[in-house]
Write a protein that holds these residues in place. Structure first.
Motif, PDB file in Angstrom:
ATOM      1  N   LEU A 144       0.779  -1.021   0.402  1.00 30.22           N
ATOM      2  CA  LEU A 144      -0.287  -0.001   0.174  1.00 30.22           C
ATOM      3  C   LEU A 144       1.154   1.479  -0.200  1.00 30.22           C
ATOM      4  N   ALA A 145       1.950   1.102   0.063  1.00 38.60           N
ATOM      5  CA  ALA A 145       3.042   2.495   0.805  1.00 38.60           C
ATOM      6  C   ALA A 145       3.225   2.659  -0.794  1.00 38.60           C
ATOM      7  N   ASP A 146       3.485   2.284  -2.330  1.00 35.97           N
ATOM      8  CA  ASP A 146       3.395   2.499  -3.471  1.00 35.97           C
ATOM      9  C   ASP A 146       2.263   3.735  -3.921  1.00 35.97           C
ATOM     10  N   ILE A 147       1.236   2.895  -3.575  1.00 37.27           N
ATOM     11  CA  ILE A 147       0.184   3.719  -4.028  1.00 37.27           C
ATOM     12  C   ILE A 147      -0.177   5.191  -3.123  1.00 37.27           C
ATOM     13  N   CYS A 148       0.224   4.983  -1.836  1.00 30.17           N
ATOM     14  CA  CYS A 148       0.357   6.005  -0.854  1.00 30.17           C
ATOM     15  C   CYS A 148       1.333   6.971  -1.161  1.00 30.17           C
ATOM     16  N   TRP A 149       2.857   6.621  -1.741  1.00 33.02           N
ATOM     17  CA  TRP A 149       3.782   7.169  -2.760  1.00 33.02           C
ATOM     18  C   TRP A 149       2.879   8.055  -3.607  1.00 33.02           C
ATOM     19  N   ARG A 150       3.140   7.618  -4.632  1.00 27.76           N
ATOM     20  CA  ARG A 150       2.338   8.078  -6.585  1.00 27.76           C
ATOM     21  C   ARG A 150       1.394   9.119  -5.732  1.00 27.76           C
ATOM     22  N   VAL A 151      -0.221   8.636  -5.912  1.00 33.11           N
ATOM     23  CA  VAL A 151      -1.303   9.517  -5.562  1.00 33.11           C
ATOM     24  C   VAL A 151      -0.909  10.991  -4.431  1.00 33.11           C
ATOM     25  N   ILE A 152      -0.408  10.310  -2.837  1.00 34.91           N
ATOM     26  CA  ILE A 152      -0.378  11.910  -2.341  1.00 34.91           C
ATOM     27  C   ILE A 152       0.832  12.735  -2.097  1.00 34.91           C
ATOM     28  N   CYS A 153       1.869  11.944  -2.236  1.00 34.02           N
ATOM     29  CA  CYS A 153       3.388  12.933  -2.577  1.00 34.02           C
ATOM     30  C   CYS A 153       3.620  13.343  -3.808  1.00 34.02           C
ATOM     31  N   ALA A 154       4.087  12.252  -4.689  1.00 35.07           N
ATOM     32  CA  ALA A 154       3.757  12.300  -6.559  1.00 35.07           C
ATOM     33  C   ALA A 154       2.774  13.535  -6.894  1.00 35.07           C
ATOM     34  N   GLY A 155       1.802  13.369  -6.280  1.00 36.35           N
ATOM     35  CA  GLY A 155       0.654  14.323  -6.835  1.00 36.35           C
ATOM     36  C   GLY A 155      -0.431  13.486  -8.862  1.00 36.35           C
ATOM     37  N   GLU A 156       0.050  11.908  -9.050  1.00 33.90           N
ATOM     38  CA  GLU A 156      -0.161  11.458  -9.621  1.00 33.90           C
ATOM     39  C   GLU A 156      -1.660  11.118 -10.089  1.00 33.90           C
ATOM     40  N   GLY A 157      -1.666  10.696 -10.746  1.00 35.52           N
ATOM     41  CA  GLY A 157      -3.667  10.863 -10.728  1.00 35.52           C
ATOM     42  C   GLY A 157      -3.894   9.219 -10.609  1.00 35.52           C
ATOM     43  N   ILE A 158      -4.692   8.959  -9.951  1.00 39.68           N
ATOM     44  CA  ILE A 158      -4.940   7.094  -9.884  1.00 39.68           C
ATOM     45  C   ILE A 158      -4.770   5.731 -10.851  1.00 39.68           C
ATOM     46  N   GLY A 159      -5.418   6.586 -11.908  1.00 40.50           N
ATOM     47  CA  GLY A 159      -5.059   5.968 -13.506  1.00 40.50           C
ATOM     48  C   GLY A 159      -4.103   6.419 -13.673  1.00 40.50           C
ATOM     49  N   GLY A 160      -3.454   6.850 -13.884  1.00 44.61           N
ATOM     50  CA  GLY A 160      -1.456   6.557 -13.916  1.00 44.61           C
ATOM     51  C   GLY A 160      -0.960   5.739 -12.852  1.00 44.61           C
ATOM     52  N   ALA A 161      -1.560   5.736 -11.864  1.00 48.81           N
ATOM     53  CA  ALA A 161      -0.920   4.558 -10.639  1.00 48.81           C
ATOM     54  C   ALA A 161      -1.263   3.374 -11.152  1.00 48.81           C
ATOM     55  N   GLU A 162      -2.215   3.298 -11.505  1.00 49.51           N
ATOM     56  CA  GLU A 162      -2.605   1.968 -11.512  1.00 49.51           C
ATOM     57  C   GLU A 162      -1.772   1.841 -12.292  1.00 49.51           C
ATOM     58  N   LYS A 163      -1.517   2.831 -13.979  1.00 54.28           N
ATOM     59  CA  LYS A 163      -0.884   1.489 -14.669  1.00 54.28           C
ATOM     60  C   LYS A 163       0.717   1.189 -14.288  1.00 54.28           C
ATOM     61  N   ALA A 164       1.394   2.452 -13.978  1.00 56.73           N
ATOM     62  CA  ALA A 164       2.471   2.176 -13.934  1.00 56.73           C
ATOM     63  C   ALA A 164       3.157   0.713 -12.554  1.00 56.73           C
ATOM     64  N   LEU A 165       2.043   0.223 -11.819  1.00 53.59           N
ATOM     65  CA  LEU A 165       1.830  -0.342 -11.003  1.00 53.59           C
ATOM     66  C   LEU A 165       1.101  -1.841 -11.230  1.00 53.59           C
ATOM     67  N   GLY A 166       0.868  -2.047 -12.652  1.00 53.70           N
ATOM     68  CA  GLY A 166       0.005  -3.151 -13.649  1.00 53.70           C
ATOM     69  C   GLY A 166      -0.921  -3.155 -12.755  1.00 53.70           C
ATOM     70  N   TRP A 167      -1.760  -2.921 -12.972  1.00 53.52           N
ATOM     71  CA  TRP A 167      -2.718  -2.989 -12.095  1.00 53.52           C
ATOM     72  C   TRP A 167      -4.581  -2.739 -12.298  1.00 53.52           C
ATOM     73  N   PRO A 168      -5.246  -3.732 -12.313  1.00 47.97           N
ATOM     74  CA  PRO A 168      -6.224  -3.544 -13.383  1.00 47.97           C
ATOM     75  C   PRO A 168      -6.757  -2.149 -13.249  1.00 47.97           C
ATOM     76  N   ALA A 169      -7.793  -2.105 -13.590  1.00 50.58           N
ATOM     77  CA  ALA A 169      -8.237  -0.669 -14.448  1.00 50.58           C
ATOM     78  C   ALA A 169      -9.516  -0.689 -13.167  1.00 50.58           C
ATOM     79  N   ARG A 170      -9.403   0.560 -12.400  1.00 44.34           N
ATOM     80  CA  ARG A 170     -10.627   1.296 -11.432  1.00 44.34           C
ATOM     81  C   ARG A 170      -9.961   0.104  -9.824  1.00 44.34           C
ATOM     82  N   SER A 171      -9.149  -0.109  -9.585  1.00 44.92           N
ATOM     83  CA  SER A 171      -8.628  -1.242  -8.547  1.00 44.92           C
ATOM     84  C   SER A 171      -8.051  -0.184  -7.632  1.00 44.92           C
ATOM     85  N   GLY A 172      -7.583   1.088  -8.034  1.00 48.40           N
ATOM     86  CA  GLY A 172      -6.356   2.368  -6.973  1.00 48.40           C
ATOM     87  C   GLY A 172      -7.443   2.712  -5.885  1.00 48.40           C
ATOM     88  N   LYS A 173      -9.045   3.892  -6.738  1.00 47.57           N
ATOM     89  CA  LYS A 173      -9.517   4.237  -5.396  1.00 47.57           C
ATOM     90  C   LYS A 173      -9.345   3.212  -4.565  1.00 47.57           C
TER      91      LYS A 173
END
Length: 160
Positions: free
Chosen positions: A114-143
């Motif tokens: 869970l630390a990866d999505i925290c850093w990408r979305v909260i700290c780096a300001g990356e959108g959830i869709g971009g974070a999902e793609k970068a982490l290799g997750w399915p669409a709409r799982s990031g929220k």
């Protein structure tokens, strides 16, 4: 509140065809540059107040610790000598060290997945869709995953 401004951006779903001559498709979107991704989610009722507070505290610790990448050289004045004002400089250094410690302890409390999505979305300001793609997750799982991570952060910071 920061002013909204109209920006022209290439949408990630718009593909540029290298063989096509002429102008490419661009979408016009209104973007509030001062709003973070978690503030956007909270304004639409997708996060609780405790989750938003925990996310903002993590981002505050990240910024206070000075962990973001620097684009240019630091032009700050050198720390003052011990004779005048030296205590204030050491207090600032201690606050930065404390924020650094809290930031890493919060990410440890969130857990390795869970630390990866925290850093990408909260700290780096990356959108959830971009974070999902970068982490290799399915669409709409990031929220969902971000919500779980924010719950753990809220427990760590004592806000939830």
């Amino acid at each position: 509140m920061t002013a909204r401004r109209l920006e022209t951006r290439l949408h990630p779903d718009d593909r540029i065809d290298p063989g096509k001559a002429g102008p490419q498709v661009m979408r016009h979107v209104t973007v509030n540059a001062g709003e973070s991704p978690i503030a956007w989610l909270a304004s639409r009722g997708l996060l609780t107040a405790a989750q938003l507070g925990a996310g903002e505290r993590l981002r505050c610790d990240y910024e206070r610790a000075g962990l973001s990448a620097r684009v240019t050289m630091r032009w700050d004045a050198a720390p003052p000598g011990k004779s005048r004002g030296g205590a204030r400089a050491s207090d600032a250094s201690l606050a930065r060290i404390d924020a650094h410690r809290r930031f890493h302890a919060a990410l440890d409390a969130a857990g390795p997945g869970l630390a990866d999505i925290c850093w990408r979305v909260i700290c780096a300001g990356e959108g959830i869709g971009g974070a999902e793609k970068a982490l290799g997750w399915p669409a709409r799982s990031g929220k969902l995953v971000l919500g779980l991570a924010l719950d753990r952060l809220a427990r760590f910071y004592g806000t939830g």
